[in-house]
Design an enzyme around this catalytic site. Structure first.
Site, mmCIF file in Angstrom:
data_model
loop_
_atom_site.group_PDB
_atom_site.id
_atom_site.type_symbol
_atom_site.label_atom_id
_atom_site.label_comp_id
_atom_site.label_asym_id
_atom_site.label_seq_id
_atom_site.Cartn_x
_atom_site.Cartn_y
_atom_site.Cartn_z
ATOM 1 N N GLU A 1 0.757 -1.292 0.046
ATOM 2 C CA GLU A 1 -0.033 -0.078 0.050
ATOM 3 C C GLU A 1 0.934 1.218 0.070
ATOM 4 O O GLU A 1 0.589 2.269 0.645
ATOM 5 C CB GLU A 1 -0.857 0.194 1.123
ATOM 6 C CG GLU A 1 -2.015 -1.195 1.421
ATOM 7 C CD GLU A 1 -2.910 -1.238 0.108
ATOM 8 O OE1 GLU A 1 -3.211 -0.002 -0.493
ATOM 9 O OE2 GLU A 1 -3.370 -1.909 -0.305
ATOM 10 N N ILE A 2 1.861 1.328 -0.661
ATOM 11 C CA ILE A 2 2.803 2.543 -0.742
ATOM 12 C C ILE A 2 2.546 3.149 -2.055
ATOM 13 O O ILE A 2 2.826 4.337 -1.707
ATOM 14 C CB ILE A 2 4.238 1.919 -0.919
ATOM 15 C CG1 ILE A 2 4.714 1.096 0.393
ATOM 16 C CG2 ILE A 2 5.434 3.124 -0.731
ATOM 17 C CD1 ILE A 2 4.603 2.100 1.632
ATOM 18 N N THR B 1 0.942 0.877 -7.763
ATOM 19 C CA THR B 1 0.037 0.494 -8.884
ATOM 20 C C THR B 1 -0.097 2.343 -9.338
ATOM 21 O O THR B 1 -0.400 2.406 -10.657
ATOM 22 C CB THR B 1 -1.410 0.077 -8.504
ATOM 23 O OG1 THR B 1 -0.811 -1.177 -8.047
ATOM 24 C CG2 THR B 1 -2.050 0.108 -9.424
ATOM 25 N N HIS B 2 -0.125 3.151 -8.377
ATOM 26 C CA HIS B 2 -0.171 4.441 -8.821
ATOM 27 C C HIS B 2 0.913 4.961 -9.773
ATOM 28 O O HIS B 2 0.735 5.789 -10.698
ATOM 29 C CB HIS B 2 -0.264 5.475 -7.650
ATOM 30 C CG HIS B 2 -0.597 6.968 -7.645
ATOM 31 N ND1 HIS B 2 -1.883 7.343 -8.510
ATOM 32 C CD2 HIS B 2 0.151 7.963 -7.324
ATOM 33 C CE1 HIS B 2 -1.683 8.570 -8.443
ATOM 34 N NE2 HIS B 2 -0.397 8.969 -7.763
ATOM 35 N N LYS C 1 0.542 -7.618 -13.449
ATOM 36 C CA LYS C 1 0.572 -7.733 -12.131
ATOM 37 C C LYS C 1 0.321 -9.179 -11.755
ATOM 38 O O LYS C 1 -0.441 -9.777 -11.620
ATOM 39 C CB LYS C 1 -0.539 -6.828 -11.477
ATOM 40 C CG LYS C 1 -0.853 -7.057 -9.820
ATOM 41 C CD LYS C 1 0.032 -6.190 -9.147
ATOM 42 C CE LYS C 1 -0.187 -6.438 -7.742
ATOM 43 N NZ LYS C 1 0.492 -5.512 -6.881
ATOM 44 N N ASP D 1 -5.833 -3.518 -8.363
ATOM 45 C CA ASP D 1 -4.731 -3.126 -8.841
ATOM 46 C C ASP D 1 -4.677 -3.541 -10.218
ATOM 47 O O ASP D 1 -4.346 -2.894 -11.186
ATOM 48 C CB ASP D 1 -3.602 -3.872 -8.095
ATOM 49 C CG ASP D 1 -3.260 -3.139 -6.825
ATOM 50 O OD1 ASP D 1 -3.841 -1.956 -6.458
ATOM 51 O OD2 ASP D 1 -2.432 -3.777 -5.966
ATOM 52 N N GLY E 1 5.407 -5.828 -9.009
ATOM 53 C CA GLY E 1 5.425 -6.865 -7.968
ATOM 54 C C GLY E 1 4.413 -6.754 -6.983
ATOM 55 O O GLY E 1 3.206 -6.091 -7.156
#
Length: 225
Positions: free
Chosen positions: A12-13, A16-17, A37, A52, A118
């Site tokens: 959750e860092i 994907t963004h 993914k 994601d 990843g």
């Protein structure tokens, strides 16, 4: 053919963004791009569009269908856990050798740039013996490392970089994704990392803005093309 692996210091860092931003940047410049993914946990088919995998497909301009999800994310698990644990809950495993073959085949067949995202951080277990780090070592692609600006992220980031560098993996960018409500300023985080992670290209990603600076994206992509 160009390949890029997007990893992070934890879950959750913002991997994907970042991946979606890179995809949109490449498409806007007329480049062919695809994204994978391969392993995803916490996946609910009824919520595929917001997963994601769904977000990557949307950025690619492709339909979020069951077929497309299966194409880019063949290892899907329901439990929001590390892949090894999530797979065990379903009586399954992540076949590491098959994962590496899948990744290499996609790289070989891609006619443009392929982004591989990843899962979680670099040491997340994929099976009983191998981690995301082992996957990255097998592929040896240029890496984008995504970290946050939360309290503690500097130690997590420097530990991550040390592990990657000891394995001889090429790091083409360290992206600091702004953590909402962080008690540490982005400026302080960037200043500290620039001193301790000397030689690693460092880029900020402010959540309140429009994403990565296009000039920064060009610098990152120039290292893999």
């Amino acid at each position: 053919m160009a390949g890029l692996f997007i990893t992070a210091t934890g879950t959750e860092i913002g991997k994907t963004h970042v991946a979606c931003g890179l995809i949109r940047h490449l498409r806007a410049r007329g480049h062919f791009v695809d994204a994978l993914k391969p392993v995803i946990t916490g996946f609910e088919p009824a919520e595929a569009e917001t997963s994601d995998s769904g977000r990557l497909l949307e950025a690619l301009g492709r339909p979020v269908t069951a077929e497309e999800i299966a194409r880019i994310s063949p290892w899907r698990f329901a439990a929001p856990l590390a892949p090894d644990l999530a797979a065990r809950r379903e009586g399954r495993t992540v076949d590491f050798d098959a994962l590496v073959r899948f990744s290499r085949t996609a790289l070989r067949e891609c006619r443009g740039t392929l982004l591989i995202e990843g899962i979680g951080g670099i040491m997340v277990p994929l099976d009983g013996h191998r981690t995301v780090l082992d996957w990255m070592v097998a592929l040896r692609l240029p890496l984008i490392v995504v970290t946050g600006s939360y309290l503690g992220s500097i130690s997590h980031t420097l530990t991550c970089l040390d592990v990657l560098q000891r394995r001889g993996l090429p790091i083409c960018a360290l992206i600091v994704s702004e953590t909402p409500a962080a008690t540490v300023t982005m400026a302080d985080t960037l200043d500290c990392l620039s001193r301790f992670a000397e030689g690693v290209p460092l880029f900020p990603l402010m959540r309140r803005g429009n994403g990565l600076d296009p000039a920064h994206v060009d610098k990152i992509l120039s290292q893999i093309q």
